[in-house]
Design a protein around this motif. Structure first.
Motif, PDB file in Angstrom:
ATOM      1  N   ILE A 169       8.135  27.630  18.647  1.00  0.00           N
ATOM      2  CA  ILE A 169       9.465  27.212  18.183  1.00  0.00           C
ATOM      3  C   ILE A 169      10.506  28.276  18.500  1.00  0.00           C
ATOM      4  O   ILE A 169      11.565  27.987  19.088  1.00  0.00           O
ATOM      5  CB  ILE A 169       9.432  26.921  16.665  1.00  0.00           C
ATOM      6  CG1 ILE A 169       8.542  25.720  16.351  1.00  0.00           C
ATOM      7  CG2 ILE A 169      10.851  26.676  16.150  1.00  0.00           C
ATOM      8  CD1 ILE A 169       9.030  24.416  16.923  1.00  0.00           C
ATOM      9  N   LEU A 170      10.223  29.530  18.116  1.00  0.00           N
ATOM     10  CA  LEU A 170      11.190  30.605  18.349  1.00  0.00           C
ATOM     11  C   LEU A 170      11.406  30.846  19.834  1.00  0.00           C
ATOM     12  O   LEU A 170      12.548  31.012  20.286  1.00  0.00           O
ATOM     13  CB  LEU A 170      10.696  31.892  17.669  1.00  0.00           C
ATOM     14  CG  LEU A 170      10.634  31.876  16.137  1.00  0.00           C
ATOM     15  CD1 LEU A 170      10.067  33.185  15.615  1.00  0.00           C
ATOM     16  CD2 LEU A 170      12.018  31.622  15.545  1.00  0.00           C
ATOM     17  N   GLY A 171      10.312  30.857  20.608  1.00  0.00           N
ATOM     18  CA  GLY A 171      10.429  31.139  22.038  1.00  0.00           C
ATOM     19  C   GLY A 171      11.230  30.094  22.781  1.00  0.00           C
ATOM     20  O   GLY A 171      12.137  30.422  23.567  1.00  0.00           O
ATOM     21  N   ASN A 172      10.938  28.815  22.547  1.00  0.00           N
ATOM     22  CA  ASN A 172      11.635  27.756  23.272  1.00  0.00           C
ATOM     23  C   ASN A 172      13.089  27.619  22.825  1.00  0.00           C
ATOM     24  O   ASN A 172      13.970  27.324  23.652  1.00  0.00           O
ATOM     25  CB  ASN A 172      10.892  26.429  23.102  1.00  0.00           C
ATOM     26  CG  ASN A 172       9.620  26.362  23.921  1.00  0.00           C
ATOM     27  OD1 ASN A 172       9.661  26.268  25.139  1.00  0.00           O
ATOM     28  ND2 ASN A 172       8.487  26.426  23.265  1.00  0.00           N
ATOM     29  N   CYS A 173      13.345  27.810  21.540  1.00  0.00           N
ATOM     30  CA  CYS A 173      14.745  27.789  21.076  1.00  0.00           C
ATOM     31  C   CYS A 173      15.535  28.945  21.689  1.00  0.00           C
ATOM     32  O   CYS A 173      16.713  28.788  22.048  1.00  0.00           O
ATOM     33  CB  CYS A 173      14.789  27.858  19.550  1.00  0.00           C
ATOM     34  SG  CYS A 173      14.258  26.343  18.729  1.00  0.00           S
ATOM     35  N   THR A 174      14.889  30.116  21.818  1.00  0.00           N
ATOM     36  CA  THR A 174      15.549  31.267  22.443  1.00  0.00           C
ATOM     37  C   THR A 174      15.858  30.990  23.908  1.00  0.00           C
ATOM     38  O   THR A 174      16.948  31.315  24.404  1.00  0.00           O
ATOM     39  CB  THR A 174      14.652  32.516  22.325  1.00  0.00           C
ATOM     40  OG1 THR A 174      14.381  32.774  20.950  1.00  0.00           O
ATOM     41  CG2 THR A 174      15.337  33.728  22.930  1.00  0.00           C
ATOM     42  N   ILE A 175      14.898  30.382  24.619  1.00  0.00           N
ATOM     43  CA  ILE A 175      15.117  30.037  26.026  1.00  0.00           C
ATOM     44  C   ILE A 175      16.313  29.095  26.167  1.00  0.00           C
ATOM     45  O   ILE A 175      17.191  29.286  27.034  1.00  0.00           O
ATOM     46  CB  ILE A 175      13.849  29.386  26.610  1.00  0.00           C
ATOM     47  CG1 ILE A 175      12.720  30.407  26.764  1.00  0.00           C
ATOM     48  CG2 ILE A 175      14.145  28.701  27.945  1.00  0.00           C
ATOM     49  CD1 ILE A 175      12.938  31.419  27.850  1.00  0.00           C
ATOM     50  N   LEU A 176      16.370  28.074  25.325  1.00  0.00           N
ATOM     51  CA  LEU A 176      17.480  27.125  25.385  1.00  0.00           C
ATOM     52  C   LEU A 176      18.815  27.806  25.107  1.00  0.00           C
ATOM     53  O   LEU A 176      19.818  27.542  25.783  1.00  0.00           O
ATOM     54  CB  LEU A 176      17.247  25.983  24.388  1.00  0.00           C
ATOM     55  CG  LEU A 176      16.124  25.002  24.730  1.00  0.00           C
ATOM     56  CD1 LEU A 176      15.868  24.061  23.557  1.00  0.00           C
ATOM     57  CD2 LEU A 176      16.482  24.205  25.982  1.00  0.00           C
ATOM     58  N   PHE A 177      18.844  28.684  24.114  1.00  0.00           N
ATOM     59  CA  PHE A 177      20.078  29.381  23.752  1.00  0.00           C
ATOM     60  C   PHE A 177      20.551  30.284  24.888  1.00  0.00           C
ATOM     61  O   PHE A 177      21.747  30.297  25.239  1.00  0.00           O
ATOM     62  CB  PHE A 177      19.854  30.204  22.481  1.00  0.00           C
ATOM     63  CG  PHE A 177      21.016  31.067  22.099  1.00  0.00           C
ATOM     64  CD1 PHE A 177      22.153  30.524  21.521  1.00  0.00           C
ATOM     65  CD2 PHE A 177      20.985  32.441  22.353  1.00  0.00           C
ATOM     66  CE1 PHE A 177      23.239  31.326  21.178  1.00  0.00           C
ATOM     67  CE2 PHE A 177      22.056  33.243  22.009  1.00  0.00           C
ATOM     68  CZ  PHE A 177      23.187  32.690  21.432  1.00  0.00           C
ATOM     69  N   ILE A 178      19.617  31.029  25.487  1.00  0.00           N
ATOM     70  CA  ILE A 178      19.996  31.974  26.539  1.00  0.00           C
ATOM     71  C   ILE A 178      20.486  31.235  27.785  1.00  0.00           C
ATOM     72  O   ILE A 178      21.499  31.618  28.393  1.00  0.00           O
ATOM     73  CB  ILE A 178      18.805  32.894  26.878  1.00  0.00           C
ATOM     74  CG1 ILE A 178      18.529  33.850  25.710  1.00  0.00           C
ATOM     75  CG2 ILE A 178      19.078  33.696  28.148  1.00  0.00           C
ATOM     76  CD1 ILE A 178      17.299  34.699  25.893  1.00  0.00           C
ATOM     77  N   ILE A 179      19.794  30.173  28.181  1.00  0.00           N
ATOM     78  CA  ILE A 179      20.202  29.434  29.373  1.00  0.00           C
ATOM     79  C   ILE A 179      21.570  28.786  29.170  1.00  0.00           C
ATOM     80  O   ILE A 179      22.403  28.742  30.087  1.00  0.00           O
ATOM     81  CB  ILE A 179      19.136  28.372  29.734  1.00  0.00           C
ATOM     82  CG1 ILE A 179      17.853  29.058  30.206  1.00  0.00           C
ATOM     83  CG2 ILE A 179      19.650  27.421  30.810  1.00  0.00           C
ATOM     84  CD1 ILE A 179      16.709  28.120  30.492  1.00  0.00           C
ATOM     85  N   LYS A 180      21.845  28.324  27.949  1.00  0.00           N
ATOM     86  CA  LYS A 180      23.134  27.693  27.683  1.00  0.00           C
ATOM     87  C   LYS A 180      24.278  28.699  27.696  1.00  0.00           C
ATOM     88  O   LYS A 180      25.386  28.391  28.178  1.00  0.00           O
ATOM     89  CB  LYS A 180      23.091  26.981  26.331  1.00  0.00           C
ATOM     90  CG  LYS A 180      24.387  26.273  25.986  1.00  0.00           C
ATOM     91  CD  LYS A 180      24.322  25.576  24.637  1.00  0.00           C
ATOM     92  CE  LYS A 180      25.646  24.889  24.314  1.00  0.00           C
ATOM     93  NZ  LYS A 180      25.614  24.209  22.994  1.00  0.00           N
ATOM     94  N   THR A 181      24.032  29.906  27.190  1.00  0.00           N
ATOM     95  CA  THR A 181      25.115  30.888  27.022  1.00  0.00           C
ATOM     96  C   THR A 181      25.240  31.861  28.189  1.00  0.00           C
ATOM     97  O   THR A 181      26.209  32.623  28.230  1.00  0.00           O
ATOM     98  CB  THR A 181      24.894  31.689  25.731  1.00  0.00           C
ATOM     99  OG1 THR A 181      23.596  32.313  25.760  1.00  0.00           O
ATOM    100  CG2 THR A 181      24.971  30.779  24.516  1.00  0.00           C
ATOM    101  N   GLU A 182      24.273  31.863  29.121  1.00  0.00           N
ATOM    102  CA  GLU A 182      24.320  32.792  30.257  1.00  0.00           C
ATOM    103  C   GLU A 182      24.697  32.039  31.529  1.00  0.00           C
ATOM    104  O   GLU A 182      23.891  31.292  32.096  1.00  0.00           O
ATOM    105  CB  GLU A 182      22.950  33.460  30.431  1.00  0.00           C
ATOM    106  CG  GLU A 182      22.890  34.476  31.556  1.00  0.00           C
ATOM    107  CD  GLU A 182      23.868  35.632  31.355  1.00  0.00           C
ATOM    108  OE1 GLU A 182      24.597  35.934  32.316  1.00  0.00           O
ATOM    109  OE2 GLU A 182      23.937  36.189  30.235  1.00  0.00           O
ATOM    110  N   PRO A 183      25.936  32.216  32.037  1.00  0.00           N
ATOM    111  CA  PRO A 183      26.385  31.468  33.222  1.00  0.00           C
ATOM    112  C   PRO A 183      25.516  31.698  34.457  1.00  0.00           C
ATOM    113  O   PRO A 183      25.352  30.798  35.283  1.00  0.00           O
ATOM    114  CB  PRO A 183      27.814  31.981  33.447  1.00  0.00           C
ATOM    115  CG  PRO A 183      28.248  32.494  32.099  1.00  0.00           C
ATOM    116  CD  PRO A 183      27.007  33.054  31.468  1.00  0.00           C
ATOM    117  N   SER A 184      24.949  32.899  34.600  1.00  0.00           N
ATOM    118  CA  SER A 184      24.154  33.190  35.794  1.00  0.00           C
ATOM    119  C   SER A 184      22.852  32.391  35.846  1.00  0.00           C
ATOM    120  O   SER A 184      22.201  32.337  36.898  1.00  0.00           O
ATOM    121  CB  SER A 184      23.820  34.690  35.854  1.00  0.00           C
ATOM    122  OG  SER A 184      23.007  35.073  34.752  1.00  0.00           O
TER     123      SER A 184
END
Length: 436
Positions: A169-184
């Motif tokens: 849960i924590l890992g996949n939510c973190t992945i989603l958050f980072i991909i959404k907020t990181e333009p690169s």
């Protein structure tokens, strides 16, 4: 004592799902006893008792091929007890070796009792749940066993399962958050990774809360509708995930074999259409499987020897021919797992050919390193799911607990490993995690 426990007594018999007994009969034998002529004086009494039991819900109308006689047995208070005459059933029943308790042993156990009673157990008998292997019924609920043979270890087994679920849960939510907020990271590969994270969240959440409820609270009941929904979600999203892995292999093939066309081939619109196609394919493939299961109205038992409603674990309980359902499941497994895996392998063969054409060793290693995360994720997903599918259909000598552990691993291990693998192998994700 009775006054203190008055809430335990009622005129309406209850029903427990904690105790079940099974009558194992000789295979291929049906017991059908023709009814005898009942005296007119007893017919009204039988109608009254049957009507009362129907009203209380302790019996239901049956269309089974099995039948036994009913008898009215006189009691000491001049009333009559409604009973079934199971002599013919006993003749074809397979008795186990558990010994009948000796009367002297029972007397020794009762010797120090402070209270003795001769309560009428009529209503206790009504509450029994039996399931002879020839008697079929339509269950409103199923009972999930968990991991058969390891019931005493359920609390301990729940610790690593809960730990892996929290990481997923924590890992996949973190992945989603980072991909959404990181333009690169707004590139096709990471869009596919976002889809993979959503699928992993759905797959793990569709089973783990119920599994932990079984482990911690022995809450085994699941309604028929919830069971079918869980089955559909598990199998459809597993099919969707396989499609996303194939799309990620295609992305790596374009990026390495034809890098100049990568951005023009895999535009945001094309990536969205690929994700939508994978979802539609998964649901279209699994919907007929669910419809086939819904056609089965009668089951030999409602006890599922599994930790969740897996397709084969449910249909083997069906009274009737399951050949079509089994063949369709095998066909879907071939079309989805083997064909997707075949195309993934072909993609990597062409990728290897392109990598080996590079002049320097450093360039080869750097290029192929971009695929390491995807290869690890593929192995983590396909290995347990193929092993589970094969052992469930062909591994008759494999222990049931192995079946179930493998089935749980392919729903829990990939969701836990994917964020770790991609986070460790992707520099942008790793740096963003350190900043958090």
């Amino acid at each position: 004592m009775i006054e203190w426990n008055h809430n335990m007594f009622s005129e309406k018999p209850g029903r427990t799902t904690e105790v079940h007994y099974h009558i194992i009969t000789d295979p291929g034998v049906n017991v059908h006893v023709k009814p005898y002529l009942i005296p007119e004086a007893k017919r009204e009494e039988i109608r009254t008792k049957v009507g009362r039991m129907l009203e209380l819900g302790v019996i239901e109308e049956s269309h089974s091929q099995w039948s036994s006689l009913i008898v009215l047995v006189p009691k000491s208070d001049d009333s009559r007890q409604f009973c079934n005459y199971f002599r013919k059933l006993n003749e074809v029943s397979q008795f186990d070796s558990y010994p009948i308790p000796r009367i002297d042993e029972l007397n020794n156990r009762l010797g120090k009792a402070q209270f003795l009673s001769t309560l009428d157990l009529t209503k206790a008998k009504m509450g029994d749940l039996s399931s002879p292997n020839g008697s079929c019924f339509h269950p409103a609920k199923f009972l999930l066993i968990g991991i058969p043979g390891l019931e005493t270890l359920h609390v301990w087994i729940s610790i690593p399962f809960c730990f892996m679920y929290v990481i997923a849960i924590l890992g996949n939510c973190t992945i989603l958050f980072i991909i959404k907020t990181e333009p690169s990271l707004h590139e096709p590969m990471f869009y596919f990774l976002s889809m993979l994270a959503v699928i992993d969240l759905v797959l793990s959440t569709s089973t783990m809360p119920k599994l932990l409820a079984i482990f911690w609270f022995s809450y085994r009941e699941i309604s028929l509708e919830a069971c079918l929904l869980q089955m559909f979600v598990i199998h459809s999203f597993s099919t969707i995930e396989s499609g996303i892995f194939l799309a990620m292999a295609f992305d790596r093939y374009i990026a390495i074999c034809n890098p100049l066309r990568h951005k023009t081939v895999l535009t945001n619109m094309i990536v969205s259409k690929i994700g939508l196609a994978a979802m539609i394919r998964g649901m279209l493939y699994i919907s007929p499987l669910l419809l086939l299961v819904q056609r089965y109205a009668y089951y030999r038992t409602n006890i599922i020897a599994h930790s969740y409603c897996e397709h084969m674990a449910v249909v083997i309980l069906v009274c009737g021919d399951i050949t079509i359902s089994n063949l369709y499941g095998l066909t879907i497994g071939f079309l989805v797992l083997l064909m997707d895996l075949l195309f993934i392998v072909l993609s990597y063969i062409m990728i290897l050919r392109a990598v080996l054409r590079l002049a320097s060793v450093d360039a080869r290693l750097k290029t192929f390193s971009t695929c390491i995360s995807h290869v690890c994720a593929i192995l983590a997903f396909y290995t347990p799911i193929v092993a589970s599918s094969l052992t469930h259909r062909f591994g008759q000598n494999v222990s049931p607990r192995i079946h179930i552990l493998l089935a749980n691993f392919y729903l829990l291990v990939p969701p836990m490993l994917n964020p770790i693998v991609y986070g460790a192998r992707t520099k942008q994700i790793w740096q963003r995690v350190l900043k958090i």
